[in-house]
Scaffold this active site. Sequence first.
Site, PDB file in Angstrom:
ATOM      1  CB  SER A   1      34.082  40.207  47.337  1.00 59.42           C
ATOM      2  OG  SER A   1      33.664  39.244  48.268  1.00 59.42           O
ATOM      3  CG  ASP A   2      34.478  45.688  45.391  1.00 62.02           C
ATOM      4  OD1 ASP A   2      34.280  45.306  44.231  1.00 62.02           O
ATOM      5  OD2 ASP A   2      33.675  46.389  46.011  1.00 62.02           O
ATOM      6  CE1 TYR A   3      40.508  48.173  48.155  1.00 63.38           C
ATOM      7  CE2 TYR A   3      38.999  47.496  49.880  1.00 63.38           C
ATOM      8  CZ  TYR A   3      39.640  48.499  49.178  1.00 63.38           C
ATOM      9  OH  TYR A   3      39.407  49.818  49.484  1.00 63.38           O
TER      10      TYR A   3
ATOM     11  N   GLY B   1      40.214  42.529  42.649  1.00 59.92           N
ATOM     12  CA  GLY B   1      41.232  43.399  42.074  1.00 59.92           C
ATOM     13  C   GLY B   1      42.604  42.741  42.077  1.00 59.92           C
TER      14      GLY B   1
END
Length: 653
Positions: free
Chosen positions: A493-495, A498
């Site tokens: 989810s972070d990537y 981003g």
Amino acid sequence: MNSSPTMLETTPLPSWERQWRDRSKSKRATKPLHKKEVNHVSQQTLLLFSTLRYYLGTLKMDNKQISRAAMKPKPYSVIDGARQALSSLEELCRHELPENFSALAGNVNITSSSGQGNKIHFPTPLKEQDATAAIKGLEARIASAIANLRYGAEKRTVTVDIDKISGFLMSAYLTTIDGMDKTDPGVKERIPDTDLNKAQSILYRRLSANLYSTKIPGEYYHIHGSLNADITLEMLGLPKHRPDLTNYRECINTIEAAVMKHTAAELDTLNLQNRQAGIKAYTWEQFQELPHGKAMCSLPPFTVKPNPLDTTTPPIPFSPSSTSGNQFALSGIKVLELCRIIAGPTIGRSLAAHGAQVIKITCPTLPDVPFFQLDVNTGKHCISLDLKSCPSDREVFSSLLAEADVLIDGYRPGALAKLGYSPAFLAEVAQKRNKGFVYIAEDCFGGTGVEGAEWATRPGWQQIADCVSGVAFAQGKFMGLGEEPVVPPFPMSDYGTGALGSVAALMGIYKRATEGGSWVGRTSLVQYDIYLQKLGLLPEQEQERLRETFKGDGGFFDLRHSDSVDEVGRRALRGMRGVVPFLFDDDDGGKKLMNEGYSKGFGGVVRWPREAVEIEGVRVGHVRVARPNGWDTGREKGGKSLWEGWEEDGIEC
């Protein structure tokens, strides 16, 4: 039923059947049928019935075969799923894109360098590969539209590699220095220690950021000690340090016992009082009924809106066209990145891959996760500034801001504004210099300025978003745990968030060039998770295939709700090395999926995943190896601007 006789009477009969009926009727009217005639009629009838019976039998058999073929499910195709996800994404974001976007941007070709990217690579029911391939495809389409403005309009084909998408989604787990990954004990000696509060390096304190059961059976809450475990541990009545606790399961049991003294509502109250991150785990259905969920589900995955305080600065054309080989889409674009951890810095890393000059600004007194510097600092220059209490550092920042095109804000909503650098301030600077700004904000809950988004100002991290949006419950159900959530493996989810942020930044840059003014782009971890959920889960037969494939391989399906993100990632990685070994194959020197280069800052060879997209006639890829936070501090001394003299490390894009 009354219409049947009429239909029979008005439907023309074949000539042979008409003759047979007339003859039969005439004979019955005049005399009894002789045996010969009876036999003659019977032969005709039998021949007719035999023909019809054969035809009907064949039709029935064909229908059964067709039915069986239709019932047999086709193997799930990630490439087909990614195409559908891209169409869905562009539809959801249609108001953020130019009206003639399809004519401006190249077509997207989704492929696999290994030939095996059409299958799901991760042990999860969520369409992570599909979703992120779609986002990166849209990113590349916008970059191609920008390239057309710079280097001449042409239909540039965009290619997205599914294998490299998987590498992108677990980038921190693939990146190495001199062959050491994030789990290698020796790697700590090679990376500056930015874990200032020992929230990462001490297991007991690390597990202050984890998912636990509450006082109510079947209710779960994710506490998050973030980068300083002191406040959360004391809030729960626990000591800040327990040197005697070094066993993984004993640490979990100790902290969970403290969490279980409270309900989720009580933990929420404690978190708000102490300004800490945390959230109850909800199902997707429950989240959609929450006020914040309803508000966020009405938004697209990212937004790009005019800054109302600067709508008059002129369009900013790009530098003159160049015909000397392939050029980057964002050559000459200057970006200031004020972010930590993964999602925000991934925006800057992606923009650097399109040729932007990105300066990552960190504060020497603020903690960070040490290893991530190897990953998300790729392509950038890195400096340290104390914007809160050092006037000379604020002067340096002001000089950088005077020339910057983009500012990325990855801190808690409002934190940068308190330091004086709000979108309103950027609009003032834009008016003075007659050149607009693109401001990009990435946070956890999203919804800044949106009616009903009651949690917009709350702090959070990936695990918080995954729990509130129902992603963790979907993962737990897939793993056979019923109504017990588990945070999915890797910081996907972070990537993905981003990547959404980089799309918003590119769109803001494009709109500034074509319409003028300043622009505000926003996205969040929750918005990424909502987009992921709206794509739906993998078909049940595909989930069953994954369960069978990963069963017993690395102990992944033995995980429970309270297992840490590190443990979930470790077991998933162990299983994937057996199931999809080509993602980790170094036989070709890593040239298919990995880049490598010598980092002066880290003093070793760094290997990291290649960019997942290609654009016809445009360079995409990093020319600069990662360096530690703050490595370039002081370069402006001697009258040389930090924006000047950017070196390249000779990396092949």
